[in-house]
Design a protein around this motif. Structure first.
Motif, PDB file in Angstrom:
ATOM      1  N   GLN A 162     -23.584  27.758  -6.065  1.00 30.79           N
ATOM      2  CA  GLN A 162     -24.053  26.446  -5.596  1.00 30.79           C
ATOM      3  C   GLN A 162     -23.082  25.330  -5.945  1.00 30.79           C
ATOM      4  OE1 GLN A 162     -27.979  25.191  -6.286  1.00 30.79           O
ATOM      5  NE2 GLN A 162     -28.895  26.849  -5.119  1.00 30.79           N
ATOM      6  N   VAL A 163     -22.448  25.463  -7.113  1.00 27.75           N
ATOM      7  CA  VAL A 163     -21.529  24.397  -7.525  1.00 27.75           C
ATOM      8  C   VAL A 163     -20.346  24.315  -6.557  1.00 27.75           C
ATOM      9  CG1 VAL A 163     -20.190  25.783  -9.175  1.00 27.75           C
ATOM     10  CG2 VAL A 163     -20.379  23.335  -9.509  1.00 27.75           C
ATOM     11  N   GLU A 206     -26.316  20.873 -13.838  1.00 29.68           N
ATOM     12  CA  GLU A 206     -26.839  22.037 -13.116  1.00 29.68           C
ATOM     13  C   GLU A 206     -27.065  21.653 -11.656  1.00 29.68           C
ATOM     14  OE1 GLU A 206     -30.670  24.997 -13.242  1.00 29.68           O
ATOM     15  OE2 GLU A 206     -30.308  23.714 -14.965  1.00 29.68           O
ATOM     16  N   THR A 207     -26.546  22.462 -10.745  1.00 33.64           N
ATOM     17  CA  THR A 207     -26.648  22.123  -9.326  1.00 33.64           C
ATOM     18  C   THR A 207     -27.900  22.741  -8.706  1.00 33.64           C
ATOM     19  OG1 THR A 207     -24.276  22.409  -9.364  1.00 33.64           O
ATOM     20  CG2 THR A 207     -25.259  21.991  -7.225  1.00 33.64           C
ATOM     21  N   ARG A 208     -28.672  21.909  -8.031  1.00 34.27           N
ATOM     22  CA  ARG A 208     -29.858  22.414  -7.322  1.00 34.27           C
ATOM     23  C   ARG A 208     -29.785  21.919  -5.894  1.00 34.27           C
ATOM     24  NH1 ARG A 208     -32.080  20.281 -12.305  1.00 34.27           N
ATOM     25  NH2 ARG A 208     -32.974  21.944 -13.574  1.00 34.27           N
ATOM     26  N   GLN A 257     -33.199  17.276  -9.353  1.00 25.30           N
ATOM     27  CA  GLN A 257     -32.750  17.267 -10.745  1.00 25.30           C
ATOM     28  C   GLN A 257     -33.936  17.229 -11.705  1.00 25.30           C
ATOM     29  OE1 GLN A 257     -29.471  17.786 -11.288  1.00 25.30           O
ATOM     30  NE2 GLN A 257     -29.432  17.782  -9.055  1.00 25.30           N
ATOM     31  N   THR A 259     -27.561  16.752 -14.660  1.00 21.37           N
ATOM     32  CA  THR A 259     -27.297  17.276 -16.001  1.00 21.37           C
ATOM     33  C   THR A 259     -26.202  18.347 -15.977  1.00 21.37           C
ATOM     34  OG1 THR A 259     -29.084  18.834 -15.656  1.00 21.37           O
ATOM     35  CG2 THR A 259     -29.600  16.850 -16.932  1.00 21.37           C
TER      36      THR A 259
END
Lengths: 267, 293
Positions: free
Chosen positions: B184-185, B258-260, A120, B256
């Motif tokens: 990714q989500v 956003e998927t990582r 993140q 936040t």
């Protein structure tokens, strides 16, 4: 790592004035909390079940804001952080280990959980790998990296949950009942870890009601009463020797503890 | 007469036995689901042939073989493909009886229901038949051949799916979906679902066991239904609370929206070799099936 916090090293880490928090807008969880925590302090937050320890830690982590009162953390207004403003940078500096490790371990493997925070932050894959390896090594769970959380024991889960926060490299670490339901070896591992982190200059706030570990992990103690207010704030030894206070806070009981010789220290 | 003796003869006792059997069955079902998942993860950690391959290569191999099975209309070729999956399972140290049972226990039920009418309604020669009025009822030879092909095709596909799942940790399997450009989500949601299903299965087991330990008398069907409804509600409440807490834990670690994800995969020589070899076998099967019927 540059931040507002690093820039204002003399400013207290947390400043709370008259903080009040209500569950569902009705039930009082915290009432009129005044608190100041300096940089590098190791503090224990004591209180019986339901005294508001976990709620206070979540407030300090900016997960939600107070209903009334003012609260500043690392130079920021916590209400603004709770509403999302700058929370990304705030959580680089403040890490919370939740009481229930199942809440914290939401990925399919331990490694993925430990990597979640660094990813993140937008770090490179190599840096994420390095941080994860370090955190797993500190918590002595490198061999569990590829395991699914549902396969772990309670102690292993707790260690994995702490590793998932350590990988963020926060300056302030909030621990909610870190030693609850752990066997003696796991408990000692955590106590020595908290000591090491404290020696490294981290600010650590540990919520617990296990009095025997308090002198080992904290120099200052805050006691939350069953009225959800601060009952005492002082040096660890002084607070732990005040048996009347501990009885009042429901941390010891005359039928279970021989009050004349109550020894809260393990060693 | 003692009360226990009276109980032994009463219909209520019979009813209690039935209801306890139902509870035991439910409990055993949930427990075995958990045990099977753990057991499956154990296989995926063995040092077998498929376990050592990159999950993306395995996914490619799986797709190639499934396509070959779908395009093949030859029974002998389908049997050959099934034998290939058995060989792959053997090389991957997957126990033979576990693998075969897992595949064949479900097929007669699901594929059988679909295929049985076609055996009787497909026109053609009927070696065994009887006449009812103007109707001739009996299995036709083209119907039986079609059913055999269909069932063997299902067997090959299910075997391949089982082999893929058993030899690949679930987390790696999900991540390998990125190679197919799955968002990714979606992958994150799937992995979290998998993670928390087990937590709630354990909660359900705990609730069943807690109830069982306090069962000291007969309870009516109405009471049991009430208990089940209450338990479902309780689990739902817990899941809502847990979802809020998990989201807080994600926020606390800088989430936040956003998927990582971390990618640890690397295709090496042996992965490419296995992938191309499998594609070759699949292509050969599709080619050869035109000549072998």
């Amino acid at each position: 790592m540059s931040s507002d916090f690093s820039a204002n090293r003399t400013e207290p880490v947390f400043q709370l004035k008259g903080v009040r928090y209500l569950y569902n807008g009705r039930q009082i969880a915290l009432d009129g909390i005044d608190l100041e925590v300096g940089r590098g302090e190791q503090l224990a937050l004591l209180g019986a079940n339901g005294s508001g320890k976990s709620t206070l830690l979540k407030l300090l982590d900016g997960i939600f804001g107070p209903n009334s009162g003012t609260m500043r953390a690392l130079g920021r207004d916590i209400a603004a952080v709770a509403s999302g403003l700058d929370s990304f940078r705030f959580h680089r500096e403040v890490g919370l280990v939740f009481q229930d490790p199942d809440v914290q371990l939401f990925s399919a493997t331990v490694f993925d959980d430990v990597a979640f925070g660094p990813l993140q932050l937008g770090l490179s894959q190599a840096e994420v790998r390095q941080r994860c390896d370090e955190a797993l090594e500190i918590m002595e769970i490198t061999h569990l990296a590829r395991r699914a959380p549902f396969e772990l024991s309670g102690g292993e889960k707790k260690r994995a949950a702490i590793a998932s926060v350590l990988s963020l490299g926060p300056e302030v670490i909030l621990l909610d009942e870190p030693t609850a339901a752990l066997d003696p070896r796991s408990k000692w591992l955590l106590v020595s870890l908290i000591q090491k982190l404290g020696q490294a200059g981290k600010t650590i706030i540990t919520a617990t009601h296990e009095l025997e570990i308090v002198p080992l992990i904290a120099s200052r103690v805050i006691v939350l009463g069953e009225n959800r207010q601060v009952l005492a704030d002082g040096p660890a030894r002084q607070v732990l020797e005040d048996t009347d206070l501990l009885v009042k806070a429901n941390l010891i009981h005359p039928e279970l503890h021989y009050l004349g010789h109550f020894q809260p220290s393990m060693g | 007469m003692s009360s226990s003796a009276r109980l032994g003869r009463s219909p209520a006792r019979k009813k209690q036995k039935q209801s306890l059997g139902w509870l035991e069955k439910t409990l055993a079902g949930i427990t075995s689901s958990i045990a099977q998942a753990v057991f499956t993860e154990e296989h995926s950690r063995k040092a077998g042939w498929l376990q050592q391959l990159d999950p993306r290569a395995k996914l490619g191999m799986f797709l190639a073989m499934v396509l070959a099975g779908s395009f093949t209309g030859s029974f002998p070729v389908l049997v050959g493909l099934y034998l290939v999956t058995l060989l792959a399972a053997r090389l991957s140290q997957v126990p033979f009886d576990f693998f075969v049972k897992r595949v064949w226990l479900g097929i007669p039920f699901f594929a059988g229901i679909v295929v049985v009418p076609s055996i009787f309604f497909t026109p053609g020669e009927r070696p065994l038949s009887f006449t009812v009025g103007s109707l001739i009822i009996g299995p036709s030879i083209p119907g039986l051949i079609g059913a055999s092909i269909f069932i063997s095709r299902v067997a090959v596909s299910v075997s391949l799916a089982v082999l893929l799942v058993v030899t690949t940790p679930w987390a790696d399997l999900l991540k390998s979906l990125q190679a197919l450009h799955v968002p990714q989500v979606f992958i994150l949601l799937l992995s979290m679902t998998y993670r928390y299903i087990f937590l709630f299965l354990r909660s359900a087991v705990d609730m069943f066991e807690a109830r069982k330990s306090r069962m000291v008398g007969w309870t009516s069907g109405k009471e049991q239904r009430k208990w089940i409804a209450g338990s479902v509600g309780n689990l739902m409440n817990r899941s809502f609370k847990m979802s809020n807490d998990v989201y807080s834990a994600m926020l606390a670690r800088g989430f936040t929206g956003e998927t990582r994800s971390f990618n640890t995969f690397r295709m090496e020589g042996r992965d490419w070799t296995a992938l191309f070899l499998t594609i070759g076998v699949a292509a050969a099967a599709v080619f050869v099936q035109r000549f072998i019927r």
